[in-house]
Write an enzyme that holds these catalytic residues in place. Structure first.
Site, short mmCIF file in Angstrom:
data_model
loop_
_atom_site.label_atom_id
_atom_site.label_comp_id
_atom_site.label_asym_id
_atom_site.label_seq_id
_atom_site.Cartn_x
_atom_site.Cartn_y
_atom_site.Cartn_z
N SER A 12 24.43 4.38 1.66
CA SER A 12 24.74 4.57 3.08
C SER A 12 23.70 4.21 3.79
O SER A 12 23.33 2.91 3.98
CB SER A 12 25.19 5.81 3.34
OG SER A 12 25.87 6.13 4.54
N ASP A 64 36.55 3.91 1.86
CA ASP A 64 35.24 4.05 2.58
C ASP A 64 35.33 3.27 4.00
O ASP A 64 35.89 2.03 3.75
CB ASP A 64 34.16 3.68 1.77
CG ASP A 64 32.82 3.83 2.71
OD1 ASP A 64 32.67 4.03 3.70
OD2 ASP A 64 31.91 3.41 1.77
N HIS A 119 33.40 7.38 0.53
CA HIS A 119 32.01 7.09 0.95
C HIS A 119 31.11 8.43 0.38
O HIS A 119 31.63 9.48 0.59
CB HIS A 119 31.97 6.92 2.24
CG HIS A 119 30.48 6.64 2.97
ND1 HIS A 119 30.07 5.24 2.85
CD2 HIS A 119 29.58 7.50 3.04
CE1 HIS A 119 28.65 5.39 3.32
NE2 HIS A 119 28.57 6.75 3.35
#
Length: 311
Positions: A159, A253, A283
C-alpha cells in the site's frame, strides 16, 4: 467476493480514517498491536525460527526505529530485504509488519529490515520517502553488522509502503545509491492525483474506500504537487534502469489500477515485471493472512520472486 472478506470489511468500517477526527487519529497512531491469541489469529504471528531485534537507522533528520528479522539457523552473509509498512503514510508501525517480514526472512533465507518512518500529518511528504531512503542507505552500509550481503538487496512494501518502495527505487537510481535487485510492490499507491478508474469502480470496497484514499493522500501531501515523482512514482519522467518488479494487486481495491498502470510503464521501458491480480481480494488482504484465503499464495509468490532475484 469471499464471505470472510465482506465480514472483515464490515468489522473494520468503524475504523475508517475518513471518519476520524484529529484526536482519534492521534490515538490510532499511538496504538501498538503487539501479539496475543486474538491479534495473531487476525494478523498472523511471527514465523518460527526467526529472531527479531529492534534498533535504529539513520533517517532524514534523525534516527528512525527499525526491526531486523533473521533466520536463526542461517549462516553466512544473507540477502537483505528492506520493508516499508503500509497505513496510508498516516498509520502503521513495526508490529503491523511482523507476519510478512518474518515469513519473508524464513522463506527467502534473508535478513529483513523493516523501517518505521515518520508519519503524516505531523510529518508531511517528503518526510516518509526521505526517511526510507536514508534508512536504506544506512542499513546497506552496515550490512556486515547484520550478517547481510550489501550486493544483494531488495525492497518491498504494501500500500503506502509499496509507494515508498517504488519511490526509494527511483531515488536510489537517481542519486547513485544502493543497487536494488528487486522491488516487491504489494497493492501499491503510485498515483496521488487519484486518477485510476478503479477508485470509482471500488469506491465503497471493504478495508479501503475512495474516501479513505483521499484522506490519506491529503494528510500526506497537504496540498503539495501530487505529480512529484517521489510522491507519485507513476509520474517519473523516466522509468528505465529501475529494478525488476513484482506488482501484486487486488480485484476489489480502489487503487488496483495504480499497480496495473505502473507495471505497464515499467514494461514499456524494458524493466522485467510480474503483475498478479488476486481475484476476490480487497486492499490490504496480505495483512489478514488467517482470514483472506489468497494471502498465503501472495506471500509464496513474493518470496519466490525475491529469492530468484537475490540468488
Amino acid at each position: 467476493m469471499d464471505l470472510r472478506v465482506r465480514l472483515l470489511g464490515r468489522a473494520l468500517r468503524r475504523l475508517s480514517v475518513a471518519t476520524m477526527d484529529d484526536e482519534q487519529l492521534r490515538r490510532a497512531q499511538e496504538q501498538r498491536i503487539g501479539h496475543n491469541p486474538v491479534t495473531d489469529l487476525l494478523l498472523g504471528d511471527v514465523a518460527r525460527g526467526v529472531r527479531l531485534t529492534d534498533g535504529t537507522a539513520r533517517g532524514e533528520v534523525g534516527p528512525v526505529p527499525i526491526r531486523t528479522y533473521r533466520p536463526v539457523a542461517a549462516g553466512g552473509p544473507l540477502p537483505l530485504v528492506v520493508n516499508f509498512h503500509g497505513g496510508g503514510w498516516t498509520l502503521g508501525n513495526l508490529d503491523s509488519a511482523d507476519w510478512l517480514c518474518s515469513n519473508v526472512a524464513a522463506t527467502v533465507g534473508a535478513v529483513v529490515v523493516s523501517v518505521d518512518y515518520r508519519l503524516a500529518p505531523g510529518h508531511r511528504w517528503p518526510a516518509a520517502a526521505e526517511d526510507c531512503y536514508a534508512a536504506l542507505a544506512d542499513v546497506v552500509g552496515r550490512a556486515g553488522e547484520l550478517g547481510a550481503d550489501p550486493a544483494r538487496v531488495a525492497v518491498m512494501g504494501d500500500s503506502a509502503g509499496g509507494n515508498l518502495a517504488a519511490a526509494v527505487s527511483l531515488m536510489a537510481r537517481d542519486r547513485s545509491g544502493p543497487r536494488i535487485a528487486h522491488q516487491g510492490l504489494v497493492y501499491p499507491s503510485v498515483d496521488l492525483t487519484m486518477s485510476s478508474p478503479s477508485l470509482d469502480e471500488n469506491a465503497s470496497a471493504p478495508i479501503l474506500t475512495r474516501a479513505d484514499c483521499l484522506v490519506f493522500r491529503d494528510h500526506y501531501l497537504d496540498g503539495q504537487d501530487p505529480t512529484q515523482p517521489y510522491a507519485s512514482p507513476l509520474f517519473a519522467p523516466d522509468h528505465s534502469g529501475l529494478p525488476p518488479a513484482l506488482v501484486q494487486t487486488a480485484e476489489h481495491d480502489p487503487i488496483r489500477d495504480d499497480g496495473r498502470r505502473y507495471a505497464e510503464v515499467l514494461r514499456a521501458v524494458g524493466v522485467p515485471v510480474r503483475l498478479t491480480e488476486y481475484v476476490g481480494m480487497p486492499h490490504g488482504f496480505l495483512a489478514f493472512p488467517r482470514l483472506c484465503r489468497s494471502a498465503p499464495q501472495a506471500l509464496a509468490e513474493l518470496c519466490a520472486e525475491q529469492a530468484a532475484a537475490l540468488a
